[in-house]
Structure formats: structure tokens, C-alpha cells
Write a protein that holds these residues in place. Structure first.
Motif: not given
Length: 478
Positions: A171, A88, A240, A327, A243, A351, A323, A178, A175
Motif C-alpha cells: 500500500l 475517499s 476510492a 482513506r 483515486e 499514499t 486501503y 496496489s 495505489v
């Protein structure tokens, strides 16, 4: 030697099974592409187009292409590193692995400009189109005192604060929610921009493109710097990494697809706008796209639709960029370079709730009181510095970690990364002496924060590093 964290340790530390710190892999390729478009397409084209046209005239199309070329060179580097180090931390983590802890901290510091300050700038642009939408639909506008900061003739920009608050709420919910919201908003704004292009070309006149470059190469260069702001955010896809369902395959593809789609869209929008009413009337006009549609159709309804698309588009940028910021801070917190509150992940929503709320509060303040133009150039030069560092990191890691699992490789290496650095330096030069001085002060402040807090609390200086084979060795340190 600099403190360098190996890519293998970065990936190992980001495992989803880390108690209390795990992020869930829920994003597929479609969601990543929508996330990228959500982070890119917003204020830059809906609000910033007029500034780019004011600098370059119809040649703004060339400016968009040059800005895209700069991004493409660096996009290749992000694609290689995003596939090889799917975490991330994005460019912060890439710099940590390639260039060392001090550079990584300064990259993370610059990311406060790209992901953080740009949230404020984008939110300010959102309030302009909220007023345009209210005027088109209801024939009313918010009072100047409540829809603009002191620098723009008001007192406080409440819509800018509102959009940041809404993004924060979404958020912290998760996720998956989002990602779905970002995908829906990306489809809406793409549809609105395609409709704008179709409407604009119905009134297209060749004469509006002449003279094509009224300010010459200098105008194209200045327009390229202005246009570059329209591309900021594509690298958010790499945040991301923890994720995404298949980050090694999907992240490189998503980055390159986004840059290609956005470039075609921007050039088409610019040609349609200028061809319809002329560069002189597009340049310097607030909410320029709504203005173009109003003139072409002779009705405020079309402009209202564009304003609605802008409201959705810019809201999605706020969501995606916030976002990314959370991260980045999560990764820096894991390393001990920023307070530990940013690495805490809610076991219920998976989150970083506390980090998200802190980011929302901190960046709502400049959004409420600062004008958009005050941060655009500083945000641009900070982003260019990050991109230059990522290109250099690719070269460093190719030499230090030749056996690293790379699902994508930069073509024509090392020419592409070196060209990426060159283009970044050129666009940085175009921002002007004042911006350079401001950026120098910003970097010195970041270095002081690192020396006084980050270096002392760095976990890399206190722990052993794990090699790919599982053996332990002491970390490389000064």
C-alpha cells in the motif's frame, strides 16, 4: 442544528491538487470491480462458510440471498452517494453531509470495526489456510504456538502479522501497484472458486440437501447473520472516490456488479459443497472447501489448490480493507476529528504512508493474539449500523440537496432505503443481546472520544463553508 458539511465542500476539499494531500486518479472500472471483489471474497466464504452451514444447513443458500438483499438495498444507497460525493471518506463523508458531524464521527468509529478489526479477523483466517497449503504441498505445518493466538491454543499468530505487514508494504508503494495486485489476486481467487464449484458438482447428490432447513426459520435467520460477514467490504469501493478516473460513473456500476457476481458465486459454492458431502460435514469444519475437494477427488492436490486460492483471496481482502481504512482516517483527519498524521500524503508515492503504517501496527496486535470468533459479531453489527446510517443519509440529502448532481438514483425511493434500514435492524437483532451490549459500550466510548477530542479540533467549527456558487457562509453548527 447539527454541524453539517455540504457535499460541495466535501468534493472541493478532496481536490487532487491540494499540496501535500493529493491522491492520484489511476483506477478504472475494471480495477474498481476487482477492488470490490478483493475486499469481499475471502474469509467469509473460505473460512466462514462452515459457520453459516452449521446454523442453517442446506438452507444457507437462502441465508446468502437474504444477506445479499440487505446489501443490495444499501448498495443502491452507496451507489447514489458514491456517484454524487466522490471522495475517499465513503460512509463517513456521506453521514457528514446528510446527518451531521456527531453521527459522522460515530460512523467513522464503527468503520474501525468494519475496516480495521475485520483486518485482524481476516488475517487470523489466512493463517489457517497457510497451514493447509503447507500441509498439502510440503507435508508440514507451522507449530501451533506460532500460528494461533492464546484463544485458539497457541501463543502468537505470526502468519496473521505477516499478511498485514505485506499489505502495508504494498500500500505504501502506491495505489497503482496496489490496484494491479488486487486485480491479479481477484482473478486468481475467482478462478479457484469456479473450479471448486465444478469439482463439487461432479459429486453432487440430491439427498445431501435433505432436510433442507433442519433448524427452521430461526436457523436461516442465524445463518443470514453469519453469512452477512461474507459480504462485508463492498462499500470499500466508495473509498476510492478520489483515486478513480471517473468516479461518478464507475463507482455505482462497480458496486452493483460486485454484489451480483459475489451472490451468484456464494450460492454456487454453498450448493456445491453441501451437495458433495452433506451439510453436517461442511458445518463446523475448518478450511471446509479444501476438505470438500480432498474428499471428492481422493487426493490432497485439489485441496492444496483451493488452499492456495484461499491464501491469495484472504491476502487480497487484507490489502483492500486496509486501503479503505487508511482513506477513511485520511478524510477524518482532514476534518480535524482524528490526529493530522493520518492526512499526510507522501509526495513521492501519493499514499498516506504514516497512516498506513500506524493502521498496520495497531491491527496486527489483535490479529496476533485474538481468535476469529471474538470479533465477527461485533464487526457485523458495526457494519449494519453504518449501512443503516447511509440509507438514512440518502433520504436526508434528497430533501436537503435536491439539486445535487446524482449520476445514479436509488430506484423506488424512498422504499428501497427504508427497506435497507429494516433489514439492517433485523440482522442486528439476530446478533444477540451480548453483541448489542458490547456495541453499546463501543459507541459510548466513541462518543466520549468525539466530545473530548473530535469536537474540539473539528475544522468545520472554525472555518467558513463554501457554497456551490463559490460564496462563503458560516457552517451549520450547534
Amino acid at each position: 442544528m447539527p454541524r453539517i458539511k455540504s457535499p460541495h465542500l466535501l468534493v472541493a476539499e478532496s481536490g487532487a491538487d491540494r499540496a501535500g494531500h493529493g491522491l492520484k486518479r489511476t483506477m478504472g472500472l475494471f480495477h474498481l470491480v476487482c477492488f470490490g471483489i478483493g475486499a469481499i471474497v475471502g474469509t467469509g466464504i473460505f473460512v466462514g462458510l462452515s459457520s453459516s452451514v452449521a446454523e442453517a444447513g442446506p438452507a444457507v443458500v437462502v441465508s446468502f440471498v437474504l444477506a445479499a438483499i440487505t446489501c443490495v438495498f444499501t448498495a443502491f444507497s452507496f451507489a447514489e452517494l458514491g456517484g454524487a460525493i466522490p471522495v475517499s471518506g465513503s460512509s463517513y463523508s456521506f453521514a457528514y453531509a446528510g446527518l451531521g458531524e456527531t453521527t459522522a464521527f460515530l460512523v467513522g468509529w464503527c468503520l474501525l470495526l468494519e475496516y480495521g478489526v475485520s483486518v485482524s479477523a481476516v488475517a487470523v483466517g489466512w493463517s489457517q489456510y497457510v497451514n493447509e497449503l503447507l500441509d498439502s504441498v510440503l507435508g508440514i505445518q507451522l507449530p501451533q504456538a506460532l500460528s494461533a493466538g492464546p484463544g485458539d491454543g497457541g501463543a502468537v499468530n505470526l502468519p496473521a502479522v505477516l499478511v498485514i505487514a505485506m499489505a502495508a508494504v504494498l500500500l505504501v508503494r502506491g495505489v497503482r501497484e496496489s490496484a494491479r495486485a488486487t486485480a491479479a489476486m481477484a482473478v486468481v481467487k475467482l478462478a479457484v472458486l469456479v473450479a471448486f464449484v465444478a469439482i463439487g458438482f461432479t459429486a453432487f447428490q440430491d439427498g445431501n440437501l435433505s432436510p433442507f432447513s433442519p433448524t427452521g426459520l430461526a436457523g436461516i435467520g442465524a445463518g443470514t447473520t453469519a453469512a452477512f460477514f461474507s459480504y462485508i467490504g463492498f462499500d470499500a469501493i466508495t473509498t476510492a472516490g478520489e483515486e478513480a478516473k471517473n468516479p461518478r460513473r464507475d463507482i455505482p456500476v462497480a458496486i452493483l456488479v460486485c454484489i451480483g457476481l459475489v451472490t451468484l458465486l456464494y450460492c454456487a459454492v454453498a450448493l456445491a459443497a453441501i451437495g458433495a458431502i452433506g451439510g453436517d460435514r461442511v458445518g463446523g469444519t475448518p478450511a471446509a472447501l479444501s476438505h470438500v475437494v480432498d474428499e471428492v477427488t481422493g487426493s490432497a492436490i485439489g485441496g492444496g489448490v483451493v488452499a492456495f486460492g484461499a491464501v491469495v483471496a484472504i491476502a487480497s481482502v487484507v490489502l483492500a480493507v486496509m486501503y479503505g481504512q487508511t482513506r477513511i482516517l485520511l478524510s477524518m483527519s482532514r476534518d480535524g476529528l482524528v490526529p493530522r498524521v493520518f492526512e499526510k500524503v507522501s509526495p513521492r508515492t501519493a499514499t498516506p504512508v504514516a497512516g498506513t503504517l500506524i493502521v498496520a501496527v495497531v491491527f496486527a496486535i489483535p490479529a496476533a493474539f485474538a481468535p476469529l470468533d471474538a470479533v465477527v459479531n461485533l464487526c457485523t453489527i458495526g457494519t449494519l449500523a453504518i449501512m443503516a446510517a447511509v440509507n438514512i443519509a440518502v433520504i436526508a440529502l434528497r430533501r436537503r440537496e435536491p439539486g445535487l448532481d446524482r449520476t445514479f438514483r436509488v430506484p423506488l425511493y424512498p422504499v428501497m432505503p427504508l427497506l435497507g434500514v429494516g433489514f439492517c435492524l433485523y440482522l442486528s437483532y439476530e446478533t444477540g443481546v451480548t453483541t448489542w451490549l458490547q456495541f453499546a459500550v463501543f459507541l459510548v466510548a466513541g462518543l466520549l472520544v468525539y466530545l473530548l477530542y473530535g469536537r474540539r479540533n473539528s475544522r468545520l467549527g472554525r472555518t467558513a463553508e463554501v457554497t456551490p456558487a463559490g460564496a462563503e457562509r458560516e457552517p451549520q453548527a450547534v
